[in-house]
Design a protein around this motif. Structure first.
Motif, PDB file in Angstrom:
ATOM      1  N   UNK A  35      -4.828  18.308   6.045  1.00 37.64           N
ATOM      2  CA  UNK A  35      -3.618  17.703   6.586  1.00 37.64           C
ATOM      3  C   UNK A  35      -2.575  18.782   6.869  1.00 37.64           C
ATOM      4  N   UNK A  36      -2.723  19.450   7.993  1.00 35.18           N
ATOM      5  CA  UNK A  36      -1.892  20.588   8.364  1.00 35.18           C
ATOM      6  C   UNK A  36      -0.411  20.217   8.453  1.00 35.18           C
ATOM      7  N   UNK A  37      -0.084  19.076   9.042  1.00 33.79           N
ATOM      8  CA  UNK A  37       1.320  18.673   9.200  1.00 33.79           C
ATOM      9  C   UNK A  37       2.060  18.656   7.867  1.00 33.79           C
ATOM     10  N   UNK A  38       1.412  18.149   6.837  1.00 32.08           N
ATOM     11  CA  UNK A  38       2.052  18.071   5.522  1.00 32.08           C
ATOM     12  C   UNK A  38       2.437  19.459   5.032  1.00 32.08           C
ATOM     13  N   UNK A  39       1.507  20.414   5.139  1.00 31.67           N
ATOM     14  CA  UNK A  39       1.754  21.756   4.621  1.00 31.67           C
ATOM     15  C   UNK A  39       2.747  22.527   5.491  1.00 31.67           C
ATOM     16  N   UNK A  40       2.736  22.323   6.803  1.00 31.05           N
ATOM     17  CA  UNK A  40       3.712  22.959   7.685  1.00 31.05           C
ATOM     18  C   UNK A  40       5.114  22.459   7.341  1.00 31.05           C
ATOM     19  N   UNK A  41       5.273  21.140   7.163  1.00 31.22           N
ATOM     20  CA  UNK A  41       6.579  20.582   6.795  1.00 31.22           C
ATOM     21  C   UNK A  41       7.058  21.111   5.452  1.00 31.22           C
ATOM     22  N   UNK A  42       6.134  21.229   4.497  1.00 34.61           N
ATOM     23  CA  UNK A  42       6.478  21.729   3.167  1.00 34.61           C
ATOM     24  C   UNK A  42       6.976  23.179   3.253  1.00 34.61           C
ATOM     25  N   UNK A  43       6.278  24.014   4.018  1.00 31.94           N
ATOM     26  CA  UNK A  43       6.658  25.421   4.180  1.00 31.94           C
ATOM     27  C   UNK A  43       8.010  25.536   4.886  1.00 31.94           C
ATOM     28  N   UNK A  51       0.866  -1.175   0.000  1.00 33.03           N
ATOM     29  CA  UNK A  51       0.000   0.000   0.000  1.00 33.03           C
ATOM     30  C   UNK A  51       0.907   1.230   0.000  1.00 33.03           C
ATOM     31  N   UNK A  52       0.834   2.007  -1.055  1.00 27.53           N
ATOM     32  CA  UNK A  52       1.643   3.210  -1.213  1.00 27.53           C
ATOM     33  C   UNK A  52       0.736   4.402  -0.912  1.00 27.53           C
ATOM     34  N   UNK A  53       0.854   4.953   0.283  1.00 26.35           N
ATOM     35  CA  UNK A  53      -0.062   5.978   0.772  1.00 26.35           C
ATOM     36  C   UNK A  53       0.302   7.350   0.215  1.00 26.35           C
ATOM     37  N   UNK A  54      -0.702   8.104  -0.217  1.00 22.78           N
ATOM     38  CA  UNK A  54      -0.473   9.475  -0.695  1.00 22.78           C
ATOM     39  C   UNK A  54       0.105  10.330   0.425  1.00 22.78           C
ATOM     40  N   UNK A  55       1.103  11.105   0.102  1.00 25.07           N
ATOM     41  CA  UNK A  55       1.786  11.903   1.121  1.00 25.07           C
ATOM     42  C   UNK A  55       1.004  13.155   1.516  1.00 25.07           C
ATOM     43  N   UNK A  56       0.218  13.717   0.620  1.00 24.62           N
ATOM     44  CA  UNK A  56      -0.436  15.000   0.888  1.00 24.62           C
ATOM     45  C   UNK A  56      -1.866  14.872   1.401  1.00 24.62           C
ATOM     46  N   UNK A  57      -2.277  13.689   1.764  1.00 26.99           N
ATOM     47  CA  UNK A  57      -3.630  13.479   2.267  1.00 26.99           C
ATOM     48  C   UNK A  57      -3.586  13.001   3.710  1.00 26.99           C
ATOM     49  N   UNK A  58      -4.474  13.535   4.543  1.00 23.94           N
ATOM     50  CA  UNK A  58      -4.560  13.079   5.929  1.00 23.94           C
ATOM     51  C   UNK A  58      -4.969  11.612   5.963  1.00 23.94           C
ATOM     52  N   UNK A  99       5.570  10.162   6.968  1.00 25.96           N
ATOM     53  CA  UNK A  99       4.486  10.735   7.758  1.00 25.96           C
ATOM     54  C   UNK A  99       4.858  10.710   9.239  1.00 25.96           C
ATOM     55  N   UNK A 100       4.599  11.791   9.952  1.00 32.61           N
ATOM     56  CA  UNK A 100       4.815  11.805  11.397  1.00 32.61           C
ATOM     57  C   UNK A 100       3.731  10.967  12.054  1.00 32.61           C
TER      58      UNK A 100
END
Length: 150
Positions: A115-123, A20-27, A75-76
């Motif tokens: 998915x706030x964590x993804x966008x915070x890490x990206x920024x 299972x390859x999970x999308x990184x940008x989705x909660x 993912x954290x």
């Protein structure tokens, strides 16, 4: 959907990819289009008897698929299980025990969220990439490379 009875469907590796390859940008644990049900939210269960199992629910049928591997894409994750657990569940951003799993409202847990964590890490990565220190480092490295290849 109007379902009187919840059904269970267990699939083998022939029906789905063994990973299972999970999308990184989705909660939620949505997968890339390598699975027939990539847009359904899912969770995972691990136990000593069956190993890793992916569970999806479309409103009527719980579909369990055996998996060899799940890629959570950096993912954290909060780990709330004992290292000697004989069974645990993997829900969005958490490893939880069976007792904790039976206490949560699964419909809310599997509901899509921002998915706030993804966008915070990206920024944070972008800020680091364009920081003065990083720009100086890149400039000096490029200068070193140019002098080496002259």
């Amino acid at each position: 959907m109007n379902c009187k009875k919840k059904n269970l469907n267990i699939l083998s590796f022939e029906d789905e990819p063994p990973y299972a390859d999970i999308l990184i940008n989705s909660y939620q644990f949505y997968t890339y289009k390598n699975a027939s049900d990539f847009s359904l939210p899912r969770y995972f269960n691990w136990n000593e008897q069956y190993g890793l199992t992916q569970v999806t629910y479309d409103g009527c049928i719980y579909k369990m698929t055996l998996k060899i591997y799940v890629h959570l894409q950096k993912r954290n994750m909060d780990v709330k299980i004992n290292q000697f657990s004989k069974e645990y569940y993997i829900i969005p951003n958490e490893f939880i025990s069976t007792d904790q799993f039976h206490q949560i409202d699964l419909s809310k847990t599997l509901q899509d969220q921002f998915y706030l964590d993804f966008y915070v890490n990206k920024i944070e990565k972008l800020i680091k990439k364009f920081s003065i220190g990083q720009i100086k480092h890149t400039y000096h490295f490029q200068k070193l490379l140019n002098s080496y290849y002259k």
